[in-house]
Design a protein around this motif. Structure first.
Motif, PDB file in Angstrom:
ATOM      1  N   ILE A  33       0.860  -1.172   0.000  1.00  0.00           N
ATOM      2  CA  ILE A  33       0.000   0.000   0.000  1.00  0.00           C
ATOM      3  C   ILE A  33       0.897   1.223   0.000  1.00  0.00           C
ATOM      4  CG2 ILE A  33      -1.754   1.317   1.248  1.00  0.00           C
ATOM      5  CD1 ILE A  33      -2.788  -1.238   2.398  1.00  0.00           C
ATOM      6  N   ALA A  34       0.718   2.097  -0.956  1.00  0.00           N
ATOM      7  CA  ALA A  34       1.520   3.324  -1.023  1.00  0.00           C
ATOM      8  C   ALA A  34       0.646   4.511  -0.680  1.00  0.00           C
ATOM      9  CB  ALA A  34       2.104   3.495  -2.422  1.00  0.00           C
ATOM     10  N   ALA A  35       1.279   5.615  -0.350  1.00  0.00           N
ATOM     11  CA  ALA A  35       0.529   6.820  -0.033  1.00  0.00           C
ATOM     12  C   ALA A  35      -0.011   7.439  -1.309  1.00  0.00           C
ATOM     13  CB  ALA A  35       1.434   7.811   0.689  1.00  0.00           C
ATOM     14  N   CYS A  36      -0.824   8.483  -1.132  1.00  0.00           N
ATOM     15  CA  CYS A  36      -1.425   9.135  -2.287  1.00  0.00           C
ATOM     16  C   CYS A  36      -0.374   9.826  -3.118  1.00  0.00           C
ATOM     17  CB  CYS A  36      -2.435  10.169  -1.818  1.00  0.00           C
ATOM     18  SG  CYS A  36      -3.612   9.546  -0.620  1.00  0.00           S
ATOM     19  N   SER A  37      -0.713  10.087  -4.383  1.00  0.00           N
ATOM     20  CA  SER A  37       0.206  10.802  -5.256  1.00  0.00           C
ATOM     21  C   SER A  37      -0.547  11.876  -5.997  1.00  0.00           C
ATOM     22  CB  SER A  37       0.847   9.843  -6.262  1.00  0.00           C
ATOM     23  OG  SER A  37      -0.139   9.343  -7.138  1.00  0.00           O
ATOM     24  N   GLY A  38       0.190  12.735  -6.687  1.00  0.00           N
ATOM     25  CA  GLY A  38      -0.439  13.767  -7.481  1.00  0.00           C
ATOM     26  C   GLY A  38      -1.161  13.166  -8.662  1.00  0.00           C
ATOM     27  N   GLY A  39      -2.131  13.924  -9.164  1.00  0.00           N
ATOM     28  CA  GLY A  39      -2.856  13.470 -10.346  1.00  0.00           C
ATOM     29  C   GLY A  39      -4.284  13.145 -10.011  1.00  0.00           C
ATOM     30  N   GLY A  40      -5.139  13.201 -10.976  1.00  0.00           N
ATOM     31  CA  GLY A  40      -6.536  12.888 -10.753  1.00  0.00           C
ATOM     32  C   GLY A  40      -7.395  13.748 -11.638  1.00  0.00           C
ATOM     33  N   SER A  41      -8.681  13.508 -11.638  1.00  0.00           N
ATOM     34  CA  SER A  41      -9.575  14.308 -12.458  1.00  0.00           C
ATOM     35  C   SER A  41     -10.519  15.088 -11.581  1.00  0.00           C
ATOM     36  CB  SER A  41     -10.379  13.415 -13.414  1.00  0.00           C
ATOM     37  OG  SER A  41     -11.194  12.525 -12.690  1.00  0.00           O
ATOM     38  N   THR A  42     -10.886  16.252 -12.063  1.00  0.00           N
ATOM     39  CA  THR A  42     -11.770  17.140 -11.331  1.00  0.00           C
ATOM     40  C   THR A  42     -12.993  17.447 -12.174  1.00  0.00           C
ATOM     41  OG1 THR A  42      -9.982  18.173 -10.116  1.00  0.00           O
ATOM     42  CG2 THR A  42     -11.983  19.452 -10.352  1.00  0.00           C
ATOM     43  N   THR A  43     -14.165  17.344 -11.565  1.00  0.00           N
ATOM     44  CA  THR A  43     -15.359  17.800 -12.243  1.00  0.00           C
ATOM     45  C   THR A  43     -15.460  19.293 -12.013  1.00  0.00           C
ATOM     46  OG1 THR A  43     -16.455  15.695 -11.866  1.00  0.00           O
ATOM     47  CG2 THR A  43     -17.860  17.567 -12.409  1.00  0.00           C
ATOM     48  N   THR A  44     -15.337  20.070 -13.054  1.00  0.00           N
ATOM     49  CA  THR A  44     -15.276  21.521 -12.923  1.00  0.00           C
ATOM     50  C   THR A  44     -16.665  22.122 -12.880  1.00  0.00           C
ATOM     51  OG1 THR A  44     -15.303  21.939 -15.288  1.00  0.00           O
ATOM     52  CG2 THR A  44     -13.168  21.471 -14.285  1.00  0.00           C
ATOM     53  N   GLY A  45     -16.676  23.433 -12.669  1.00  0.00           N
ATOM     54  CA  GLY A  45     -17.946  24.130 -12.606  1.00  0.00           C
ATOM     55  C   GLY A  45     -18.725  24.045 -13.911  1.00  0.00           C
ATOM     56  N   THR A  46     -18.050  23.781 -15.010  1.00  0.00           N
ATOM     57  CA  THR A  46     -18.738  23.672 -16.296  1.00  0.00           C
ATOM     58  C   THR A  46     -19.129  22.245 -16.627  1.00  0.00           C
ATOM     59  OG1 THR A  46     -16.611  23.459 -17.445  1.00  0.00           O
ATOM     60  CG2 THR A  46     -17.512  25.674 -17.207  1.00  0.00           C
ATOM     61  N   GLY A  47     -18.800  21.314 -15.727  1.00  0.00           N
ATOM     62  CA  GLY A  47     -19.184  19.936 -15.928  1.00  0.00           C
ATOM     63  C   GLY A  47     -18.157  19.101 -16.650  1.00  0.00           C
ATOM     64  N   SER A  48     -17.065  19.700 -17.072  1.00  0.00           N
ATOM     65  CA  SER A  48     -16.043  18.935 -17.769  1.00  0.00           C
ATOM     66  C   SER A  48     -15.071  18.333 -16.790  1.00  0.00           C
ATOM     67  CB  SER A  48     -15.294  19.845 -18.751  1.00  0.00           C
ATOM     68  OG  SER A  48     -14.622  20.875 -18.053  1.00  0.00           O
ATOM     69  N   ALA A  49     -14.298  17.361 -17.230  1.00  0.00           N
ATOM     70  CA  ALA A  49     -13.291  16.736 -16.393  1.00  0.00           C
ATOM     71  C   ALA A  49     -11.920  17.074 -16.939  1.00  0.00           C
ATOM     72  CB  ALA A  49     -13.472  15.219 -16.361  1.00  0.00           C
ATOM     73  N   THR A  50     -11.041  17.526 -16.085  1.00  0.00           N
ATOM     74  CA  THR A  50      -9.691  17.885 -16.520  1.00  0.00           C
ATOM     75  C   THR A  50      -8.676  17.202 -15.656  1.00  0.00           C
ATOM     76  OG1 THR A  50      -9.750  19.827 -15.092  1.00  0.00           O
ATOM     77  CG2 THR A  50     -10.414  20.146 -17.370  1.00  0.00           C
ATOM     78  N   ASP A  51      -7.517  16.918 -16.222  1.00  0.00           N
ATOM     79  CA  ASP A  51      -6.451  16.255 -15.477  1.00  0.00           C
ATOM     80  C   ASP A  51      -5.707  17.275 -14.639  1.00  0.00           C
ATOM     81  OD1 ASP A  51      -4.692  14.084 -14.779  1.00  0.00           O
ATOM     82  OD2 ASP A  51      -3.198  15.132 -15.987  1.00  0.00           O
ATOM     83  N   ASN A  52      -5.533  16.975 -13.360  1.00  0.00           N
ATOM     84  CA  ASN A  52      -4.881  17.903 -12.451  1.00  0.00           C
ATOM     85  C   ASN A  52      -3.566  17.353 -11.946  1.00  0.00           C
ATOM     86  OD1 ASN A  52      -6.757  20.019 -12.436  1.00  0.00           O
ATOM     87  ND2 ASN A  52      -8.142  18.787 -11.183  1.00  0.00           N
ATOM     88  N   SER A  53      -2.849  16.615 -12.758  1.00  0.00           N
ATOM     89  CA  SER A  53      -1.587  16.050 -12.321  1.00  0.00           C
ATOM     90  C   SER A  53      -0.627  17.159 -11.922  1.00  0.00           C
ATOM     91  CB  SER A  53      -0.960  15.221 -13.451  1.00  0.00           C
ATOM     92  OG  SER A  53      -1.802  14.149 -13.789  1.00  0.00           O
ATOM     93  N   SER A 513       0.290  12.152   2.832  1.00  0.00           N
ATOM     94  CA  SER A 513       1.150  11.655   1.750  1.00  0.00           C
ATOM     95  C   SER A 513       2.453  12.429   1.692  1.00  0.00           C
ATOM     96  CB  SER A 513       0.443  11.807   0.405  1.00  0.00           C
ATOM     97  OG  SER A 513      -0.748  11.083   0.389  1.00  0.00           O
ATOM     98  N   GLN A 514       2.341  13.741   1.913  1.00  0.00           N
ATOM     99  CA  GLN A 514       3.531  14.579   1.811  1.00  0.00           C
ATOM    100  C   GLN A 514       4.552  14.230   2.889  1.00  0.00           C
ATOM    101  OE1 GLN A 514       3.691  16.588  -0.839  1.00  0.00           O
ATOM    102  NE2 GLN A 514       1.620  15.969  -1.386  1.00  0.00           N
ATOM    103  N   VAL A 515       4.078  14.059   4.114  1.00  0.00           N
ATOM    104  CA  VAL A 515       5.026  13.800   5.197  1.00  0.00           C
ATOM    105  C   VAL A 515       5.594  12.390   5.117  1.00  0.00           C
ATOM    106  CG1 VAL A 515       3.393  12.989   6.989  1.00  0.00           C
ATOM    107  CG2 VAL A 515       5.459  14.282   7.638  1.00  0.00           C
ATOM    108  N   THR A 516       4.786  11.405   4.698  1.00  0.00           N
ATOM    109  CA  THR A 516       5.315  10.046   4.580  1.00  0.00           C
ATOM    110  C   THR A 516       6.334   9.957   3.452  1.00  0.00           C
ATOM    111  OG1 THR A 516       3.391   9.426   3.230  1.00  0.00           O
ATOM    112  CG2 THR A 516       3.298   8.878   5.571  1.00  0.00           C
TER     113      THR A 516
END
Length: 600
Positions: A33-53, A513-516
């Motif tokens: 099991i590893a800690a969280c990492s950067g990256g993921g998708s966000t549902t924006t105010g306009t309803g679209s999904a964008t990559d937030n890596s 995640s940051q501290v680990t």
């Protein structure tokens, strides 16, 4: 509405300042099991999904270790060598907890460490990744929280390492039950709350880990906010070998000042009589008007948040009602302007006019004032509310009163805290400073032992001013040198976020995640993505925060709900905390020990 020059204490502070001038889920296998990492998708105010890596910060993948003995056998573990005679395990049973659809089995061990430190240790039956985390408590503690509840494991938004049972966790009530005043005059219980409770709970947890899994933990952490943040810093200062990594949120490190003159001023500043006998002046309806005006004047990014409130010179008098106005529902009366200015500005020394406090609630925090600096209900035109019943700050002072002032030459009242007398700090607050405060800036032992510290604070905090955390961070730099501090510590200030969360900002953040990653892979934290979610848990916005003093700046291109469209910007405010009466508490000191001897 008339505009006038800044008035009173707030004006002097503002004029002086002017003159000076990740988230995402990684793969989890059956054994790693590893800690969280950067990256993921966000549902924006306009309803679209964008990559937030953004930044990947994955902790070391450690082999899962399962229980070596039956949970019930932990009931016989002797903890009297840690807490003294009368210390014992009271129960050891298996239960389950479900988080985000994942069910984890825990061996829940409860016990007492003499004289009255109730504690709970939750040991994952089959998902332990050789990590331990002590969880801080808030306020004046006094209750034992469920160590299996992820709600207690703050700053771990969507982190599998936490949510899928990777940590052994421990909680304690810090040696007393309830928030009455009787325990605050008990020498031993004073010490247990000040520093001993978390330390001996940690020692007990580590002993139980060894007994249950047949081996010690590989890494130890402390996660806390508010008083839990004070406990976190207390550990780094008093017991530097207890934890490899610490996350300290909105720390009440300046306990003596925080729970006397700071909260006390919130009461008298918003009182019709200027003391605790009066009624409140500001109510939620007028505070909403004030907040709207502050945002209009100070917000510097498309999301309506204030990147650094210290850089804004808003004056409440700018929305003061015209002289003779009969309808004051859409403006502030002269009394309301004065109350707001006092809440922001704080008291000043009678002889020098210098600020008596390092910080007060910052511009932009107004939305969080009701219930703390002002009554939580009522209106300006409604039935008056006494400050003693309507302002929570009064209750905070009352609860901590004896703990703070025991040993003082006389016992002051909330009305005689010496708001304009610089000698008050040394005369009344110094006696228990060495016991209760966690403001020693010399963390050399913690740093030399490889410890890592993350400080964070919401800039719209209504309980503890972010300026105190900034003052402590600066004191560390003054004492140890900025280059050394940069080796082991980071500070994040989160726009719009209230006390330990909430507010209008993006309060979902993963600092675990940051501290680990920093402790286990020497991956120093950089930007950390924060998130806003709706009631269904859907992410509606994201933006990064950067290590202090950098701020997030919108690039001007793309959806401003998306963290990918922000970059690191230069500091907006460069004035270091000036000397103030409480500065004497932010210098190295030998902490006070009292009561029974505490095992190392």
């Amino acid at each position: 509405m008339k505009h006038s020059r800044p008035r009173g204490a707030f004006a002097r502070v503002q004029q002086r300042a002017a003159s000076l001038l990740t988230f995402s889920i990684v793969c989890v296998s059956a054994t790693l099991i590893a800690a969280c990492s950067g990256g993921g998708s966000t549902t924006t105010g306009t309803g679209s999904a964008t990559d937030n890596s953004t930044v990947t910060s994955t902790a070391t993948a450690l082999t899962v270790v399962k229980a070596a003995v039956d949970c019930s056998q932990l009931a016989s573990v002797d903890v009297s060598d840690i807490g003294g005679t009368g210390s014992k395990i009271t129960s050891a049973t298996v239960s389950t907890a479900t988080v985000d659809g994942t069910t984890v089995s825990y061996c829940n061990v409860k016990g007492v460490l003499a004289p009255a430190n109730n504690f709970q240790v939750a040991l994952p039956v089959s998902t332990w990744t050789q990590r331990f985390a002590a969880l801080g408590c808030g306020g004046l503690c006094g209750s034992l929280r469920d160590a299996t509840s992820q709600a207690n494991f703050s700053f771990s938004y969507k982190c599998p390492l936490v949510q899928q049972g990777g940590f052994v966790t421990a909680t304690t009530d810090m040696g007393h039950q309830g928030n009455g005043t009787d325990w605050t005059t008990d020498i031993q219980k004073q010490a247990d709350f000040a520093y001993r409770g978390q330390h001996i709970t940690t020692l007990a947890a580590k002993k139980l880990i060894k007994a249950y899994y047949g081996q010690a933990q590989k890494y130890s952490y402390f996660i806390g906010c508010s008083d839990g943040g004070r406990e976190a810093l207390m550990a780094a200062q008093r017991y530097p070998a207890d934890y490899n990594g610490i996350v300290a949120g909105a720390p009440a490190a300046h306990f003596q000042i925080q729970n006397s003159v700071f909260h006390g001023w919130s009461v008298v500043a918003n009182s019709t009589t200027g003391n605790s006998s009066g009624n409140a002046i500001l109510y939620p309806d007028k505070i909403a008007l004030l907040h709207k005006a502050v945002v209009a004047a100070c917000a510097d990014t498309p999301d309506g948040l204030i990147s650094d409130p210290r850089a804004c010179n808003f004056n409440p008098a700018s929305i003061e009602c015209p002289v003779g106005a009969t309808d004051t529902s859409k403006c502030l009366t002269s009394a309301e302007v004065d109350a707001a200015s006092k809440i922001y500005g704080g008291p000043t020394d009678a002889s020098t006019s210098a600020p008596m406090q390092a910080g007060r609630p910052l511009l932009g925090s107004e939305v969080n004032w009701p219930g703390v600096e002002a009554p939580g209900t009522g209106t300006a035109a409604g039935t008056p509310v006494p400050v003693t019943t309507g302002i929570f700050s009064y209750n905070i002072v009352a609860g901590a009163y004896n703990l703070i002032f025991t040993g003082s030459p006389t016992m002051p009242t909330i009305d005689t805290f010496g708001y304009s007398d610089s000698n008050f700090y040394a005369t009344y607050l110094a006696a228990n400073h060495l016991l209760n405060d966690a403001t020693n800036p010399d963390l050399s032992a913690f740093q030399k032992g490889g410890g890592k510290l993350i400080l964070w604070h919401g800039l719209a905090d209504q309980h503890i001013s972010p300026r105190y955390t900034i003052a402590y961070y600066e004191a560390m730099q003054n004492q140890m040198g900025q280059a050394v501090v940069d080796q082991f510590s980071r500070m994040y200030l989160v726009p719009g976020v209230g006390h330990c969360g909430g507010g209008e900002g993006l309060a979902n953040i993963d600092l675990v995640s940051q501290v680990t990653a920093w402790v286990e892979k020497d991956a120093a934290p950089a930007s950390v993505v924060t998130y806003r979610t709706d009631t269904a848990g859907t992410v509606t916005a994201s933006r990064p925060v950067y290590p202090y003093p950098a701020v997030a700046r919108y690039t001007g291109n793309g959806d401003w709900h998306d963290a990918a469209n922000y970059t690191s910007g230069s500091p907006l405010y460069n004035v270091r905390t000036p000397s103030w009466p409480g500065s004497i508490f932010y210098t190295p000191y030998a902490p006070k020990q009292q009561g029974v001897a505490t095992p190392s």
